[in-house]
Scaffold this active site. Structure first.
Site, short mmCIF file in Angstrom:
data_model
loop_
_atom_site.label_atom_id
_atom_site.label_comp_id
_atom_site.label_asym_id
_atom_site.label_seq_id
_atom_site.Cartn_x
_atom_site.Cartn_y
_atom_site.Cartn_z
N THR A 16 33.08 36.32 47.03
CA THR A 16 33.58 35.77 45.77
C THR A 16 35.10 35.78 45.70
OG1 THR A 16 33.36 37.94 44.73
CG2 THR A 16 31.51 36.43 44.51
N SER A 111 42.06 43.52 46.51
CA SER A 111 42.01 43.77 45.07
C SER A 111 41.99 45.26 44.75
CB SER A 111 40.82 43.04 44.44
OG SER A 111 40.87 43.10 43.04
N ASP A 279 45.23 41.80 39.12
CA ASP A 279 44.41 40.88 38.33
C ASP A 279 43.44 41.57 37.39
OD1 ASP A 279 42.58 41.78 40.19
OD2 ASP A 279 42.00 39.81 40.94
N GLU A 361 35.49 39.00 32.55
CA GLU A 361 34.39 39.64 33.26
C GLU A 361 34.35 41.11 32.89
OE1 GLU A 361 34.03 37.08 37.35
OE2 GLU A 361 35.32 38.84 37.39
N GLU A 362 33.16 41.69 32.95
CA GLU A 362 33.03 43.11 32.61
C GLU A 362 33.72 44.00 33.62
OE1 GLU A 362 31.28 45.18 34.78
OE2 GLU A 362 30.96 43.43 36.04
#
Length: 541
Positions: A16, A111, A279, A361-362
Site C-alpha cells: 500500500t 514510514s 505523514d 485513517e485510524e
C-alpha cells in the site's frame, strides 16, 4: 551510461505504501537498481522527465539517493529536484511534485517502521498528482520486476547533496532545495498564523515529539521560528539514521514519554508527535488522549475555523477500519462521506475529482486536498488553529463533540510478527464463517451482517476485493480483522473494535472496558489469541 545485465529478484511487490524490506535486503547488489528500473520502465521511461527525490533520513537513505540519481540520469531524465542531504518528508515531497508540476517522485521511507542497518527501509513512487501510485501502476511495476533483464546506470561522481542549487550529472540537472521552505509556505497559506502566534505569546504551551525523525526540522521551523513557540517545544528534533534507537510510530505505546508528560501534573496545554516520514500524527490534550478516529471527526467538524477551509468541505473520506465518527459529522454538514480500503492511494481519486476535502485513517493519518498524502504536521496545525479560534482546551472540545454527536468507543489491537501462515489461517478461519453469522448471537450481541469488504471506486469504477473482514452487530457495534501490509517481518494482524454510544449517558467510560464484550466476541469468532498463543496484543491504540 552503462547498461548492466540483471535478472529478476523475487519478492519486489509494492504494498500500500511502496516496497518495504529489511535494510540489508535493499543493500544487496542490484536490489535497488532492479526496483528503480522497474518503476521507470513501468511508468513509460524517464526520457525528458522531471522527478522529486527525498526521504526520511533513515540508514541507507543517502546511498540509495545517489543510485536513484545516477539511474535517472542514465535513463534520460531532464531534472531531479532533491531535498538537501536527501531529506524530504512525505507530505513535503507530495507538495513539491504538485507545485513544480513534475512527472512524479521517489520517496525513500518505511514510514513508521524502525530504522537502522538491521531494521527497515522502503522505497515508493508517487505519481504526478503527488499521491502514491495506484494499484494499476504498482501492479505494472511488480510485473516488470518479474521479467527485467537489464538496468541503466551512469558512471559519475556522487552529487553534492549538502549544497543548495543546481549541478550537473551527465546531461541531467540535479537541483538541491531546502526541504522545509516550500512546505512551510504552504502551511502559512492554510492557517491563521497571526492568531497562533498570539496564542503562544499568551502563554500557551505545547510539546511536539519529532521522534528523531524527519518532521523535526519542519516542526522547529514552523512552531518555534515562525509561530514563536517556546524554544524546546520540539523535542527529539534531529533526524537520525536509526531514529535514536526508537520506534518512530506516534502512538501511546511508542511515544510513551510524551503520554506520561501530558498526563502529568504540570502538563502542557497540547501534545503531538509525528512519525518517521512525517505523514502520521498523534494528538494529546492535557490529561486526555485523542484517538485518530475522533481526531478526524473533530477536524472535519471544525475545519471551517481555519482560513484555508473557511468555504466549507466538499466531502469527507475515511478508511473502512476507521470509526464511523466522521460519518455523523458529514451527515450533519450535508456532505458525502466515503468509506475506502486502507491505504492513502484510495483517497487520491476522490481528492482529484473534487469529491472530498479531508481524509483520514485510524492508523494516525489525516490529511486534506492541499497534498495527496496524509500529513502529520498539517493535522497538528489545524488542531492548533481550532484551539485558538474556540478558546477551549482539547478536553473541552472533545467532550462537546461527544455530547453533540455521540461517542464511538474505538480501539485497535495489533498482534505483530506472527508467522505469516498463522496470520493467514486466522483470517481464513473467520472468512469461512462469515456467511453463517448473520442472525446468530455472540456474547449477547446479535450479528446483523458479516462480509469481506470490497470497494468500488466511485470515480473510475475500479474494484478492490478482500480488504478486511467485518462483523457488524444490530446495535451498530462492529469487529474488523485484517492483515497489515506495512510490516517487513512475519504478519501483523490488526483487530479493530468499535461501539457507538449516543449519549448523554455513558460518554465517559474507559475505552477498553466499554469494548470488553466486543473483545470477547472477537476471540470467540476468530480464535486469534488461542491460535497465536498470544495472551494480549503487542500494541493497543
Amino acid at each position: 551510461m552503462t547498461t548492466i545485465q540483471t535478472q529478476p529478484i523475487e519478492g519486489q511487490k509494492p504494498g500500500t505504501s511502496g516496497l518495504r524490506k529489511k535494510t540489508k535486503v535493499f543493500m544487496q547488489p542490484g536490489y535497488v537498481e532492479n526496483f528503480v528500473q522497474a518503476i521507470i520502465d513501468a511508468t513509460g521511461g524517464a526520457e525528458g522527465k522531471t522527478y522529486v527525490l527525498g526521504g526520511d533520513g533513515r540508514f541507507f537513505n543517502k546511498r540509495a539517493a545517489q543510485v536513484i540519481l545516477k539511474m535517472a540520469a542514465a535513463n534520460g531524465a531532464e531534472r531531479v529536484i532533491v531535498g538537501r542531504d536527501a531529506l524530504l518528508s512525505t507530505p513535503a515531497a507530495s507538495n513539491l511534485i504538485r507545485k513544480r508540476g513534475t512527472d512524479g517522485g521517489f520517496i525513500m521511507s518505511a514510514s513508521h517502521n524502525p530504522g537502522g542497518e538491521d531494521e527497515d527501509f522502503g522505497l515508493k513512487f508517487n505519481t504526478s498528482n503527488g499521491g502514491p501510485a495506484p494499484e494499476s501502476v504498482t501492479d505494472a511495476i511488480f510485473a516488470r520486476t518479474k521479467d527485467i533483464t537489464e538496468y541503466r546506470l551512469l558512471g559519475a561522481d556522487d552529487a553534492d547533496l549538502s549544497r543548495l542549487g543546481e549541478q550537473s550529472m551527465g546531461g541531467m540537472v540535479v537541483e538541491v532545495v531546502d526541504p522545509v521552505a516550500d512546505y512551510a509556505t504552504l502551511m502559512e497559506s492554510l492557517f491563521d498564523m497571526a492568531t497562533l502566534r498570539a496564542m503562544f505569546a499568551g502563554g500557551f504551551r505545547m510539546r511536539f515529539d519529532a521522534m528523531h525523525a524527519i518532521t523535526g526540522p519542519y516542526a522547529t521551523e514552523i512552531l518555534e521560528n515562525r509561530l514563536c513557540a517556546e524554544k524546546g517545544t520540539v523535542i527529539n528534533s534531529t533526524p537520525l539514521p536509526d531514529f535514536g534507537g526508537g520506534h518512530p510510530d506516534p502512538n501511546p505505546t511508542w511515544a510513551k514519554a510524551l503520554m506520561d508528560e501530558m498526563m502529568g501534573a504540570n502538563a502542557p496545554d497540547f501534545g503531538a508527535a509525528s512519525d518517521g516520514d512525517g505523514d502520521r500524527n498523534m494528538v494529546v490534550g492535557r490529561g486526555i488522549y485523542v484517538s485518530p478516529s475522533d481526531s478526524l471527526a473533530v477536524l472535519a467538524a471544525n475545519a471551517h475555523l481555519a482560513p484555508g477551509y473557511a468555504g466549507g468541505l466538499k466531502g469527507v473520506a475515511r478508511s473502512m477500519p476507521t470509526s464511523g465518527a466522521a460519518d455523523r459529522v458529514a451527515e450533519k454538514l450535508g456532505i458525502d462521506c466515503f468509506e475506502t480500503p486502507t491505504g492513502w492511494k484510495f483517497f487520491g481519486n476522490l481528492l482529484d475529482a473534487g469529491r472530498v476535502t479531508i481524509c483520514g485513517e485510524e492508523s494516525f493519518g489525516t490529511g486534506s486536498d492541499h497534498v495527496r498524502e496524509k500529513d502529520g504536521l498539517w493535522a497538528v496545525l489545524l488542531w492548533l488553529n481550532i484551539l485558538a479560534a474556540r478558546g477551549e482546551s482539547v478536553a473541552e472540545i472533545l467532550n462537546a463533540h461527544w455530547r453533540e454527536y455521540g461517542r464511538n468507543y474505538y480501539s485497535r489491537h495489533d498482534y505483530e510478527a506472527l508467522p505469516l501462515e498463522q496470520g493467514q489461517a486466522i483470517m481464513a478461519g473467520l472468512r469461512d464463517k462469515l456467511g453463517d453469522l448473520p442472525g446468530t448471537e455472540v456474547q449477547g450481541m446479535r450479528v446483523k451482517s458479516a462480509d469481506d469488504f470490497a470497494y468500488t471506486d466511485p470515480v473510475d469504477g475500479s474494484v478492490s476485493q478482500g480488504q478486511g473482514l467485518r462483523v457488524v452487530f444490530t446495535d451498530g457495534s462492529r469487529i474488523v480483522l485484517r492483515l497489515s501490509g506495512t510490516g517487513t517481518e512475519g504478519a501483523t494482524l490488526r483487530l479493530y473494535l468499535e461501539r457507538y454510544v449516543a449519549g448523554p449517558d455513558g460518554l465517559d467510560q474507559d475505552v477498553q472496558q466499554a469494548l470488553a464484550p466486543l473483545i470477547a466476541a472477537a476471540e470467540d469468532l476468530s480464535g486469534l489469541r488461542a491460535t497465536s498463543g498470544r495472551s494480549e496484543p503487542d500494541v493497543i491504540t
